[in-house]
Write a protein that holds these residues in place. Sequence first.
Motif, mmCIF file in Angstrom:
data_model
loop_
_atom_site.group_PDB
_atom_site.id
_atom_site.type_symbol
_atom_site.label_atom_id
_atom_site.label_comp_id
_atom_site.label_asym_id
_atom_site.label_seq_id
_atom_site.Cartn_x
_atom_site.Cartn_y
_atom_site.Cartn_z
ATOM 1 N N VAL A 1 -5.643 -0.459 4.729
ATOM 2 C CA VAL A 1 -6.773 -0.673 3.821
ATOM 3 C C VAL A 1 -8.097 -0.836 4.564
ATOM 4 O O VAL A 1 -9.087 -0.190 4.203
ATOM 5 C CB VAL A 1 -6.496 -1.860 2.869
ATOM 6 C CG1 VAL A 1 -7.719 -2.180 2.021
ATOM 7 C CG2 VAL A 1 -5.307 -1.560 1.978
ATOM 8 N N ARG B 1 0.840 -1.210 0.000
ATOM 9 C CA ARG B 1 0.000 0.000 0.000
ATOM 10 C C ARG B 1 0.874 1.258 0.000
ATOM 11 O O ARG B 1 0.620 2.203 -0.736
ATOM 12 C CB ARG B 1 -0.934 0.005 1.207
ATOM 13 C CG ARG B 1 -1.789 1.270 1.301
ATOM 14 C CD ARG B 1 -2.962 1.071 2.237
ATOM 15 N NE ARG B 1 -3.696 2.272 2.514
ATOM 16 C CZ ARG B 1 -4.576 2.845 1.685
ATOM 17 N NH1 ARG B 1 -4.813 2.301 0.495
ATOM 18 N NH2 ARG B 1 -5.225 3.947 2.019
ATOM 19 N N ARG C 1 -10.195 10.237 2.697
ATOM 20 C CA ARG C 1 -9.047 9.917 1.843
ATOM 21 C C ARG C 1 -8.429 11.168 1.273
ATOM 22 O O ARG C 1 -9.092 12.160 1.036
ATOM 23 C CB ARG C 1 -9.467 8.999 0.698
ATOM 24 C CG ARG C 1 -9.898 7.665 1.209
ATOM 25 C CD ARG C 1 -10.171 6.715 0.085
ATOM 26 N NE ARG C 1 -10.896 5.573 0.636
ATOM 27 C CZ ARG C 1 -11.894 4.999 0.045
ATOM 28 N NH1 ARG C 1 -12.315 5.403 -1.121
ATOM 29 N NH2 ARG C 1 -12.492 3.980 0.612
ATOM 30 N N THR D 1 -11.100 1.789 3.972
ATOM 31 C CA THR D 1 -12.327 1.286 3.369
ATOM 32 C C THR D 1 -13.541 1.631 4.218
ATOM 33 O O THR D 1 -14.558 2.057 3.701
ATOM 34 C CB THR D 1 -12.239 -0.242 3.176
ATOM 35 O OG1 THR D 1 -11.093 -0.520 2.370
ATOM 36 C CG2 THR D 1 -13.467 -0.783 2.487
ATOM 37 N N THR D 2 -13.412 1.489 5.529
ATOM 38 C CA THR D 2 -14.570 1.764 6.403
ATOM 39 C C THR D 2 -14.770 3.259 6.600
ATOM 40 O O THR D 2 -15.899 3.683 6.861
ATOM 41 C CB THR D 2 -14.407 1.093 7.776
ATOM 42 O OG1 THR D 2 -13.215 1.564 8.400
ATOM 43 C CG2 THR D 2 -14.384 -0.408 7.654
#
Length: 124
Positions: free
Chosen positions: A111, A100, A122, A115-116
């Motif tokens: 990640v 990553r 971001r 994602t959550t």
Amino acid sequence: MSTQNELTRRLPTLRRQLLDRRGALFARVARTEDDLRWLGANVESQPEEEAQEETTAQLLLRLDDLGKVEITAIDDALARMARGEYGSCTRCGATIPWTRLEAMPEALECVPCATTAGPASRRP
């Protein structure tokens, strides 16, 4: 080899990538500002050309803002490196996988956390 050892070994490479990207962004922002000055100096345009130049100026400003956001993200990553905090998720504290960081050196989160958290948290 552990993820932390891999990160320590490759940290100079990531730092160089971030600095190179930062330099390229500063150059792009400078070109954008030059383009905006040129558009501002061209005052004898027809109305249609003026509208087109205004649209171009707005687009260049947005690109400039995106560049500044990315520069800030890079500066934050470089500061985390200097503090010894780079490679740790800012939400859960887990080690961010090397793959990553290699793909996105300014990553703040692992990640699962990214994602959550959704797109609002971001950065570029």
